[in-house]
Design an enzyme around this catalytic site. Sequence first.
Site, short mmCIF file in Angstrom:
data_model
loop_
_atom_site.label_atom_id
_atom_site.label_comp_id
_atom_site.label_asym_id
_atom_site.label_seq_id
_atom_site.Cartn_x
_atom_site.Cartn_y
_atom_site.Cartn_z
N CYS A 1 5.82 4.16 -6.36
CA CYS A 1 6.08 3.70 -7.72
C CYS A 1 4.87 3.68 -8.64
O CYS A 1 4.98 4.12 -9.81
CB CYS A 1 6.80 2.36 -7.71
SG CYS A 1 6.26 1.18 -6.47
N ARG B 1 1.47 2.83 5.94
CA ARG B 1 1.39 1.37 5.93
C ARG B 1 0.75 0.91 7.22
O ARG B 1 1.05 1.42 8.30
CB ARG B 1 2.78 0.75 5.76
CG ARG B 1 3.39 1.08 4.40
CD ARG B 1 4.71 0.41 4.14
NE ARG B 1 5.25 0.86 2.86
CZ ARG B 1 6.45 0.54 2.39
NH1 ARG B 1 7.24 -0.24 3.10
NH2 ARG B 1 6.86 1.00 1.22
N GLN C 1 9.94 8.66 2.39
CA GLN C 1 11.17 8.03 1.91
C GLN C 1 11.89 8.95 0.95
O GLN C 1 11.27 9.80 0.31
CB GLN C 1 10.85 6.73 1.17
CG GLN C 1 10.40 5.57 2.05
CD GLN C 1 10.17 4.31 1.24
OE1 GLN C 1 9.69 4.36 0.12
NE2 GLN C 1 10.52 3.17 1.80
N ASP D 1 12.60 8.41 -1.96
CA ASP D 1 12.22 7.43 -2.97
C ASP D 1 12.55 7.95 -4.36
O ASP D 1 12.27 9.10 -4.68
CB ASP D 1 10.71 7.19 -2.86
CG ASP D 1 10.30 5.83 -3.35
OD1 ASP D 1 11.19 5.04 -3.68
OD2 ASP D 1 9.10 5.56 -3.39
N HIS E 1 12.71 6.64 -8.72
CA HIS E 1 12.50 5.62 -9.75
C HIS E 1 13.19 6.07 -11.02
O HIS E 1 12.93 7.17 -11.51
CB HIS E 1 11.01 5.37 -9.96
CG HIS E 1 10.34 4.81 -8.75
ND1 HIS E 1 9.66 5.60 -7.84
CD2 HIS E 1 10.31 3.55 -8.26
CE1 HIS E 1 9.22 4.84 -6.85
NE2 HIS E 1 9.60 3.60 -7.08
N LYS F 1 16.70 -7.42 -6.05
CA LYS F 1 17.17 -6.16 -5.47
C LYS F 1 18.54 -6.33 -4.84
O LYS F 1 18.96 -7.45 -4.50
CB LYS F 1 16.18 -5.65 -4.43
CG LYS F 1 15.93 -6.60 -3.27
CD LYS F 1 14.93 -6.05 -2.28
CE LYS F 1 14.67 -7.03 -1.14
NZ LYS F 1 13.82 -6.48 -0.08
N HIS G 1 14.09 0.90 -8.80
CA HIS G 1 13.61 1.51 -7.56
C HIS G 1 14.82 1.74 -6.67
O HIS G 1 15.60 0.82 -6.43
CB HIS G 1 12.63 0.59 -6.83
CG HIS G 1 11.45 0.17 -7.64
ND1 HIS G 1 10.17 0.61 -7.37
CD2 HIS G 1 11.33 -0.65 -8.71
CE1 HIS G 1 9.33 0.07 -8.24
NE2 HIS G 1 10.01 -0.71 -9.06
#
Length: 884
Positions: A424, A453, A471, A473, A475, A554, A635
């Site tokens: 992000c 991570r 991911q 992922d 946005h 979320k 997200h």
Amino acid sequence: MASGAGKRAFASDGPRMGQTGKFEGEFKIQKNAPYIEHRLKVWDRLYKKHQESVASKDKKPIEIELPDGTKKAGKAFETTPLDIATQISKGLADSVVVAKLIYKEQVDSLKQCVVADVEDDEPEEQEEAGEATVLWDITRPLEGSCRMELLKFDHPQGQDVFWHSSAHILGQAMEREFGCHLTIGPALESGFYYDGFFGDRKIKEDDFKNLEAHTAKICKEAQPFERCVISKEEALELFGENPFKVQLITNKVPDGALTSCYRCGDLVDLCRGPHLPSTARAKAFMVTKNSAAYWLGDQNLDSLQRLYAIAFPNDKLLKEYKKFQEEAAKRDHRNLMKQQELGMFHPIMSPGCCFWFPNGARIYNKLQEFMRSEYRLRGFSEVISPNMYDHRLFLQSGHYQNYKDDMYSLEIEKQEWMLKPMNCPGHFLMFDARVRSYKELPLRYADFGVLHRNEASGALSGLTRVRRFQQDDAHIFCRSDQIKSEVTSALAFLDFVYTVFGFKATYALSTRPKKALGSKEIWDNAETQLKAALNESGREWSLNPGDGAFYGPKIDIRLKDAMNRKFQCGTIQLDFNGPIRFNLQYRKEGVDEEGDEKDEEKGEFKGAEEKNAKGEVIWKEGRIKNGYERPVVIHRAILGSVERMSAILMEHYAGKWPFWLSPRQVMVVPVGEKFNEYAEWVAKQLCLHGYHSEAETSGKTLNKKVRESQLAQWNYIAVVGDSEMQAFTVNLRSREEEKPIGTFSMHDFLAKLEKEAMPSSQPLKTMEAFQGRLPEAPANASAPAGGNAGPKPTDASAKSPSKGGSLQLRKQASKQFATLSVDDDVESFLETHPYVKGFTPSHADLELFEQLSESGYPATPNLRRWYEHVESFSTTERASWPKA
């Protein structure tokens, strides 16, 4: 002082926590440790005092309303939920686990006690329809009029209470057998665990039987669970011999505050409750495994032993659980990875990072290809962003302050850089690369970037907990009036993907956590928007208080696999804070495009700012320009980590992959060596059509080749011999069937595979109607001189003619075709033969090719295929073909 140690805690002359936050004093393994007798003496005195306090309360009349609307009369501080259950039926009284209450009047005890039995902060109260709910011991007197629901073991909250009580039974067994110091013992989604300090003693599987013998005895004794409310000073006296409990009390219970504890048999423990009426309810008990743990999760503090267990109300459920565990072990993705050569982990060279072998890479890439296909259909734009950034980016985003310990850092030119743990912040920079207009929104960025991570080595677990991952992922930058529609679309996208995989999903709204960026007003607005989207979607959802991300609320989506196990993968998170921290803004409707700066507000802007421990400003809020607004960021992830989703799918399918996702799609097996060339040709044609296929040309017997291919989970085994080679066919078998499915021409085989190819939410390679109309298929074009057939018809025009009609019509229209030595039904003949006279080219092929080149491109599929094939030969080669 070590991190997480809190205040130094002293409550007796016995063991204590030292300056380093670690255990100091004498400890030895022993049965029936002396501290148990001391603790019970203190308990008896405190419990008598508590009982006298309850007895002195006003026994005013109260009304208890049941879910069906029935109302029961009772008395405050006298009538218990168990009394009401007994009035209804003995069966209900024997099976109810806990009561769920909504009080209709103020009850002081709801806010009376501070929770001291957890490592983390106390979660906020649950709410249903705007009213606070509380779980209540069925033997504890009610304190006011209320609505009440009686929950059994089959209810999720009933299971949670059942297993929490069972953890106390396990803790009592641990104290009886080893004299250990208990720390924390929570319920889990399936079972529970208890941590204990055992000094240097390591628990082994050999100890499980002794512990289970103790738990069986404890359950047989039907020990009642007794609740007592005590002061901080009384709690320190009660647990004075256990420095871990003393530390919890010292750090979590303010001076002058009260906390609660429970007793069953010899065990007294800090606990919020509620609990079972007695230990007799847990009739089947099993210790499942053990592991190491750290006090407060801090590796600098004491090492503990963690014992996991499960308990049930009857033996039948335990037997079912054991059977389930056996099946789960067979499906364990770590075993399947080895069996199917999907990937590996190297514990020394790169722990927590998967090495994907070719078979695994095919699955990994197909999952991404599937998502990319849907991105194109749903208006997402894929971007690629850097893998590492200057740490100042994460200071700006807030991740550095909240997440630094979980990030990898490195020094570059004396400046701290970080490997990105999420995409992000990079996407925020990309949005801010130029002035944005309201017309561009929603702007949907998708990214499969590599993330890292810093997971603790002890937490790594196959593909489900890794250090390097990707991911799906995305946005979504949108206007506030677009939130509901974008969240609704995201939910529909997620539903489609999970339906393809055969998952069922549940939804929960996770709200503001204790550590949160931004004002409460911003959070309230965001939560309201998500609630509205969920309500409009018609989906059932639950509330998960205090579990939102630090930057916004979320929607957590939990899926159920083929074994009804739950997994957290998808998420939809609303973010109002990221755009503030990065000063993201877009030009509103009606604002002059040339006037970005000229109408800038005058005067000093004083926005929010953030300082570090040294008092240095590390972030300041930026001004919004006149005529501009901040976007909202959503997200969104559906697969979540591709690694984790791969593990879930491996176990969900038990290694039997659906054809479109399978790393082993078609194995071609020749019946003998002389048919190897044809087998390899078939495999090559499948490859050209986008499928993974191999030819098994070893010297093994046919039966062995077929059986090994089925065991290796090839979806299809195509057996070929002389008849198949002559007719361009395959004899097809599936991995599930012992007998052949049948014989397929290559065209029919490819058509069958196409039906099982990668799914799509919309038909691909087809035109949509415009205002109810579709373009007309073009007529067959005349070929230009020189033999080039010219433009080829669309799919729609190719499907319309009948098999034999094309050549018959041309014979009727032209004398030239009448002289051809080709059967009228050549279309059907070509379905099983490569040439018009059989399996070798002849002068008849040349004649027909020349006539079709003059009159127009053939309209029927087999003639088209044949024509394109003949066209691939040179003029010289065609002229050399003999007469049939």
